[in-house]
Design a protein around this motif. Structure first.
Motif, PDB file in Angstrom:
ATOM      1  N   ALA A  16    -110.733  22.432  49.270  1.00 58.03           N
ATOM      2  CA  ALA A  16    -110.834  20.967  48.496  1.00 58.03           C
ATOM      3  C   ALA A  16    -112.174  20.204  48.686  1.00 58.03           C
ATOM      4  CB  ALA A  16    -109.503  20.108  49.177  1.00 58.03           C
ATOM      5  N   ASP A  17    -112.632  20.189  49.959  1.00 57.77           N
ATOM      6  CA  ASP A  17    -113.960  19.693  50.174  1.00 57.77           C
ATOM      7  C   ASP A  17    -115.123  20.317  49.303  1.00 57.77           C
ATOM      8  OD1 ASP A  17    -112.822  18.039  52.085  1.00 57.77           O
ATOM      9  OD2 ASP A  17    -113.538  19.124  53.616  1.00 57.77           O
ATOM     10  N   HIS A  18    -114.786  21.371  48.824  1.00 55.13           N
ATOM     11  CA  HIS A  18    -115.870  22.109  47.762  1.00 55.13           C
ATOM     12  C   HIS A  18    -115.147  21.932  46.217  1.00 55.13           C
ATOM     13  CE1 HIS A  18    -117.323  24.287  51.599  1.00 55.13           C
ATOM     14  NE2 HIS A  18    -118.252  24.167  50.996  1.00 55.13           N
ATOM     15  N   GLY A  19    -114.367  21.034  46.000  1.00 57.68           N
ATOM     16  CA  GLY A  19    -114.013  20.677  44.763  1.00 57.68           C
ATOM     17  C   GLY A  19    -113.002  21.566  43.974  1.00 57.68           C
ATOM     18  N   TYR A  35    -104.162  20.136  45.146  1.00 54.25           N
ATOM     19  CA  TYR A  35    -102.682  19.765  44.660  1.00 54.25           C
ATOM     20  C   TYR A  35    -101.687  20.292  45.812  1.00 54.25           C
ATOM     21  CZ  TYR A  35     -98.317  21.833  42.210  1.00 54.25           C
ATOM     22  OH  TYR A  35     -97.037  22.008  41.924  1.00 54.25           O
ATOM     23  N   HIS A  36    -102.186  21.529  46.491  1.00 50.37           N
ATOM     24  CA  HIS A  36    -101.191  22.077  47.596  1.00 50.37           C
ATOM     25  C   HIS A  36    -101.170  21.156  48.632  1.00 50.37           C
ATOM     26  CE1 HIS A  36     -99.876  26.134  46.216  1.00 50.37           C
ATOM     27  NE2 HIS A  36    -100.921  26.230  45.507  1.00 50.37           N
ATOM     28  N   LEU A  37    -102.497  20.475  48.977  1.00 47.81           N
ATOM     29  CA  LEU A  37    -102.488  19.434  50.242  1.00 47.81           C
ATOM     30  C   LEU A  37    -101.781  18.488  49.747  1.00 47.81           C
ATOM     31  CD1 LEU A  37    -106.457  19.477  50.815  1.00 47.81           C
ATOM     32  CD2 LEU A  37    -104.475  20.024  52.456  1.00 47.81           C
ATOM     33  N   ALA A  38    -101.770  18.009  48.716  1.00 50.13           N
ATOM     34  CA  ALA A  38    -100.644  16.726  48.178  1.00 50.13           C
ATOM     35  C   ALA A  38     -99.418  17.087  48.563  1.00 50.13           C
ATOM     36  CB  ALA A  38    -101.067  16.405  46.811  1.00 50.13           C
ATOM     37  N   VAL A  39     -98.857  18.121  48.172  1.00 49.91           N
ATOM     38  CA  VAL A  39     -97.528  18.622  48.211  1.00 49.91           C
ATOM     39  C   VAL A  39     -97.307  18.814  49.519  1.00 49.91           C
ATOM     40  CG1 VAL A  39     -95.947  20.530  48.006  1.00 49.91           C
ATOM     41  CG2 VAL A  39     -97.478  19.881  46.052  1.00 49.91           C
ATOM     42  N   MET A  40     -97.956  19.312  50.557  1.00 47.73           N
ATOM     43  CA  MET A  40     -97.976  19.450  51.936  1.00 47.73           C
ATOM     44  C   MET A  40     -97.953  17.980  52.423  1.00 47.73           C
ATOM     45  SD  MET A  40    -100.372  22.579  52.780  1.00 47.73           S
ATOM     46  CE  MET A  40     -99.612  23.096  54.432  1.00 47.73           C
ATOM     47  N   ARG A  41     -98.629  17.064  52.080  1.00 49.63           N
ATOM     48  CA  ARG A  41     -98.645  15.658  52.620  1.00 49.63           C
ATOM     49  C   ARG A  41     -97.150  15.173  52.537  1.00 49.63           C
ATOM     50  NH1 ARG A  41    -100.022  14.787  56.774  1.00 49.63           N
ATOM     51  NH2 ARG A  41     -99.819  17.019  57.188  1.00 49.63           N
ATOM     52  N   GLU A  42     -96.877  15.371  51.249  1.00 46.19           N
ATOM     53  CA  GLU A  42     -95.617  14.741  50.577  1.00 46.19           C
ATOM     54  C   GLU A  42     -94.455  15.444  51.542  1.00 46.19           C
ATOM     55  OE1 GLU A  42     -93.207  12.225  47.887  1.00 46.19           O
ATOM     56  OE2 GLU A  42     -95.167  12.278  48.453  1.00 46.19           O
ATOM     57  N   GLU A  43     -94.289  16.596  51.754  1.00 43.67           N
ATOM     58  CA  GLU A  43     -93.335  17.014  52.504  1.00 43.67           C
ATOM     59  C   GLU A  43     -93.501  16.586  54.067  1.00 43.67           C
ATOM     60  OE1 GLU A  43     -93.124  21.568  49.930  1.00 43.67           O
ATOM     61  OE2 GLU A  43     -94.303  21.364  51.689  1.00 43.67           O
ATOM     62  N   ALA A  65    -107.236  14.913  42.750  1.00 42.62           N
ATOM     63  CA  ALA A  65    -107.141  16.076  41.805  1.00 42.62           C
ATOM     64  C   ALA A  65    -107.167  15.579  40.238  1.00 42.62           C
ATOM     65  CB  ALA A  65    -105.900  16.798  42.118  1.00 42.62           C
ATOM     66  N   ALA A  66    -106.471  14.332  40.244  1.00 41.20           N
ATOM     67  CA  ALA A  66    -106.598  13.834  38.789  1.00 41.20           C
ATOM     68  C   ALA A  66    -107.905  13.460  38.419  1.00 41.20           C
ATOM     69  CB  ALA A  66    -105.673  12.600  38.639  1.00 41.20           C
ATOM     70  N   ASP A  67    -108.704  12.992  39.321  1.00 45.27           N
ATOM     71  CA  ASP A  67    -110.211  12.614  39.062  1.00 45.27           C
ATOM     72  C   ASP A  67    -110.758  13.813  38.705  1.00 45.27           C
ATOM     73  OD1 ASP A  67    -109.478   9.979  39.538  1.00 45.27           O
ATOM     74  OD2 ASP A  67    -110.326  10.006  41.590  1.00 45.27           O
ATOM     75  N   HIS A  68    -110.505  15.124  39.052  1.00 43.79           N
ATOM     76  CA  HIS A  68    -111.107  16.115  38.747  1.00 43.79           C
ATOM     77  C   HIS A  68    -110.558  16.965  37.704  1.00 43.79           C
ATOM     78  CE1 HIS A  68    -112.648  15.873  42.786  1.00 43.79           C
ATOM     79  NE2 HIS A  68    -113.707  16.668  42.466  1.00 43.79           N
ATOM     80  N   GLY A  69    -109.642  16.074  36.874  1.00 43.23           N
ATOM     81  CA  GLY A  69    -109.010  16.697  35.748  1.00 43.23           C
ATOM     82  C   GLY A  69    -107.554  17.476  35.689  1.00 43.23           C
ATOM     83  N   ALA A 107     -99.640   9.536  35.793  1.00 39.81           N
ATOM     84  CA  ALA A 107    -100.054  10.911  34.796  1.00 39.81           C
ATOM     85  C   ALA A 107    -100.169  10.673  33.403  1.00 39.81           C
ATOM     86  CB  ALA A 107     -99.012  12.120  35.360  1.00 39.81           C
ATOM     87  N   ALA A 108     -99.262   9.888  32.859  1.00 35.63           N
ATOM     88  CA  ALA A 108     -99.215   9.855  31.397  1.00 35.63           C
ATOM     89  C   ALA A 108    -100.527   8.859  31.074  1.00 35.63           C
ATOM     90  CB  ALA A 108     -98.224   8.773  30.888  1.00 35.63           C
ATOM     91  N   ASP A 109    -100.838   7.778  31.721  1.00 35.68           N
ATOM     92  CA  ASP A 109    -102.124   7.142  31.560  1.00 35.68           C
ATOM     93  C   ASP A 109    -103.443   8.054  31.401  1.00 35.68           C
ATOM     94  OD1 ASP A 109    -100.876   4.858  31.260  1.00 35.68           O
ATOM     95  OD2 ASP A 109    -101.114   4.238  33.477  1.00 35.68           O
ATOM     96  N   LEU A 110    -103.283   9.314  32.295  1.00 36.40           N
ATOM     97  CA  LEU A 110    -104.502  10.011  32.225  1.00 36.40           C
ATOM     98  C   LEU A 110    -104.310  11.315  31.442  1.00 36.40           C
ATOM     99  CD1 LEU A 110    -104.697  10.357  36.340  1.00 36.40           C
ATOM    100  CD2 LEU A 110    -106.251   9.112  34.703  1.00 36.40           C
ATOM    101  N   GLY A 111    -103.227  11.026  30.541  1.00 33.02           N
ATOM    102  CA  GLY A 111    -103.138  12.090  29.560  1.00 33.02           C
ATOM    103  C   GLY A 111    -101.892  13.109  29.681  1.00 33.02           C
ATOM    104  N   HIS A 112    -101.312  13.049  30.623  1.00 33.87           N
ATOM    105  CA  HIS A 112    -100.229  13.889  30.877  1.00 33.87           C
ATOM    106  C   HIS A 112     -98.826  13.114  30.657  1.00 33.87           C
ATOM    107  CE1 HIS A 112     -98.764  17.848  33.379  1.00 33.87           C
ATOM    108  NE2 HIS A 112     -97.990  17.507  32.414  1.00 33.87           N
ATOM    109  N   THR A 113     -98.752  13.052  29.294  1.00 38.13           N
ATOM    110  CA  THR A 113     -97.385  12.262  28.726  1.00 38.13           C
ATOM    111  C   THR A 113     -95.996  12.910  29.066  1.00 38.13           C
ATOM    112  OG1 THR A 113     -97.961  13.103  26.533  1.00 38.13           O
ATOM    113  CG2 THR A 113     -98.865  10.992  27.129  1.00 38.13           C
TER     114      THR A 113
END
Length: 271
Positions: A139-142, A148-156, A170-174, A202-208
Motif C-alpha cells: 500500500a505504501d507503494h500505491g 482494500y485488504h487492509l481496510a477490510v482487516m481493520r474493519e474486522e 483506495a478511493a482516492d486512487h480510483g 461510494a456513490a458520490d465517487l461514481g460507484h452508484t
C-alpha cells in the motif's frame, strides 16, 4: 544460471555421448563438392530452435525442473516479470516453497505485485500479522488492492476509523470497492446509518451501484421500506435499474415521489 542448472541434469554414459568415437563414419570419403548439389527445400523452413522447443514441450511437459533450477533462478534472475512468471509456474506445480522464495526475491527488487501476493499467501496461511505487514508495504507503494485488504482487516479488527481512512485512500486512487465492501459489512453488523453513509460516499465517487446493492440486502432482510428509500437514492444518482422500474413503473416526479398512472386525455369535444 545455465551452468547452475546443468548440475541437476543426468549425464548419459560416455559411450552414449560419443557413439561413433574411433569408428569410420564414411564422411571422410565424401567430396566437398557434394554440398553444392543438395536440393534446397521448397516449403517453409523449420528452425532448429523451434524444433527443439516443440520437442521439449511434448516430451518434458510432465517433468518438473530439479531443485538446482529453482535455486539458479532465485540467484541469477533480476527482472520481476521473469520471477513472477516462474513463481506462477512453481505454484501451478505445487512447489510452494520455491514460489514463495521467488516472490520474496521479486519483492526485494521492489515489485509491488510480489508484495501483494506474499500478503495474500500469508493471509491464507493464517498469518494475519505477516499479511498486514506485506499489505502495508504494498500500500505504501500505491497498490490499491492492498489498501482494500487492509481496510477490510481493520474493519474486522474493530478499527472502524482506520478502515474508513484506508478505504478513502483506495478511493482516492480510483478504487471505490473498499467503501462498498465496508458498507455491506456494516449493514450485516446492524449499523444501517453507517452503511448508508459509506454507500453514499461510494456513490458520490461514481460507484452508484453501492446504493442498489445495499437496497437489495435490506429487501432480502424484509425491510421493504428501507429498500425503497435506497432505491430512490440510487435513482437520484442515475442508477435506474430494472428493480427500480418494477417498484415505480410510471417513474418518479422531480421531487422524488412516485408518479401517478397516466390519465387518459379528454377530447376537444368533451367526450
Amino acid at each position: 544460471m545455465t551452468r547452475s542448472r546443468s548440475l541437476g541434469k543426468v549425464r548419459p554414459p560416455r559411450s552414449a555421448r560419443h557413439p561413433y568415437r574411433g569408428r569410420s563414419t564414411g564422411l571422410e570419403h565424401c567430396s566437398t563438392e557434394a554440398s553444392t548439389t543438395v536440393p534446397q527445400p521448397t516449403g517453409g523452413v523449420l528452425r532448429l530452435a523451434d524444433y527443439l522447443e516443440q520437442h521439449g514441450r511434448s516430451t518434458r511437459r510432465g517433468q518438473c525442473p530439479p531443485a538446482t533450477f529453482w535455486h539458479a533462478a532465485h540467484t541469477h534472475l533480476t527482472h520481476p516479470d521473469d520471477l513472477n512468471n516462474l513463481t506462477q509456474a512453481a505454484l501451478d506445480r505445487h512447489r510452494l516453497q520455491c514460489g514463495h522464495h521467488l516472490l520474496q526475491r521479486a519483492s526485494d527488487l521492489g515489485d509491488t505485485d510480489a508484495l501483494y501476493r506474499l500478503a495474500v499467501m500469508r493471509e491464507r496461511a493464517g498469518d494475519r500479522d505477516g499479511a498486514e505487514a506485506f499489505y502495508r508495504q504494498a500500500a505504501d507503494h500505491g497498490h490499491t488492492y492492498a489498501l482494500y485488504h487492509l481496510a477490510v482487516m481493520r474493519e474486522e479488527a474493530g478499527d472502524r476509523e482506520g478502515a474508513e481512512d484506508l478505504a478513502r485512500q483506495a478511493a482516492d486512487h480510483g478504487d471505490t470497492h473498499a467503501l462498498v465492501h465496508l458498507a455491506e459489512m456494516r449493514e450485516h453488523a446492524g449499523d444501517r446509518d453507517g452503511a448508508e453513509d459509506l454507500a453514499r460516499q461510494a456513490a458520490d465517487l461514481g460507484h452508484t451501484d453501492a446504493l442498489v446493492r445495499l437496497a437489495v440486502m435490506r429487501e432480502v432482510a424484509g425491510d421493504r421500506d428501507g429498500a425503497e428509500g435506497l432505491h430512490q437514492q440510487a435513482a437520484n444518482y442515475g442508477e435506474a435499474r430494472r428493480v427500480i422500474a418494477e417498484l415505480w413503473p410510471y417513474g418518479l416526479d422531480p421531487d422524488g415521489t412516485p408518479t401517478s398512472p397516466l390519465q387518459p386525455s379528454l377530447s376537444v369535444e368533451g367526450r
